[in-house]
Motif scaffolding. Sequence first.
Motif, PDB file in Angstrom:
ATOM      1  N   ASP A 120      -3.179 -10.317 -13.046  1.00 46.99           N
ATOM      2  CA  ASP A 120      -3.729 -11.265 -12.073  1.00 46.99           C
ATOM      3  C   ASP A 120      -3.690 -10.703 -10.655  1.00 46.99           C
ATOM      4  O   ASP A 120      -4.580 -10.970  -9.851  1.00 46.99           O
ATOM      5  CB  ASP A 120      -2.962 -12.582 -12.124  1.00 46.99           C
ATOM      6  N   SER A 121      -2.681  -9.927 -10.363  1.00 41.97           N
ATOM      7  CA  SER A 121      -2.494  -9.423  -9.007  1.00 41.97           C
ATOM      8  C   SER A 121      -3.566  -8.419  -8.576  1.00 41.97           C
ATOM      9  O   SER A 121      -3.708  -8.149  -7.388  1.00 41.97           O
ATOM     10  CB  SER A 121      -1.109  -8.780  -8.877  1.00 41.97           C
ATOM     11  N   GLU A 151       1.683  -4.175  -1.227  1.00 45.78           N
ATOM     12  CA  GLU A 151       2.383  -4.470  -2.482  1.00 45.78           C
ATOM     13  C   GLU A 151       1.842  -3.698  -3.677  1.00 45.78           C
ATOM     14  O   GLU A 151       2.423  -3.741  -4.759  1.00 45.78           O
ATOM     15  CB  GLU A 151       2.362  -5.974  -2.784  1.00 45.78           C
ATOM     16  N   ASP A 152       0.738  -2.977  -3.478  1.00 48.96           N
ATOM     17  CA  ASP A 152       0.226  -2.115  -4.553  1.00 48.96           C
ATOM     18  C   ASP A 152       0.926  -0.760  -4.573  1.00 48.96           C
ATOM     19  O   ASP A 152       0.727   0.028  -5.505  1.00 48.96           O
ATOM     20  CB  ASP A 152      -1.275  -1.874  -4.382  1.00 48.96           C
TER      21      ASP A 152
END
Length: 117
Positions: free
Chosen positions: A61-62, A88-89
């Motif tokens: 989902d992210s 955040e990746d």
Amino acid sequence: QVWFVESGGGLVQPGGSLRLSCGTSGSIFSIYTMGWYRQAPGKQRELVASITTFGNRNYADSVKGRFTISRDNAKNTVYLQMNGLKPEDAAVYYCHTHPPLLGYYDWGQGTQVTVSS
């Protein structure tokens, strides 16, 4: 024996793009669903995207709407196009079978993705 060779990582600013590549043997590529995984410091390794031998894709989902997984059957290579990268990746990205057949194939060295301004 090295089963998976990942490349294409690097330093990119937020909002930027990278394309990761993973080469493997034909005996693996032609049989198994392939997946891209990532592991950030202090976190567990997680599945980011997968693609079956028929080309059916699934995403965490992210990353939905930002990442695209694809495979080149002639080159025994799976790709991960990453757009709209976020801090955040940032992680080390690995490819493997999905699910990972760890009793048969070790993880590769991965490729580092850093997202920072």
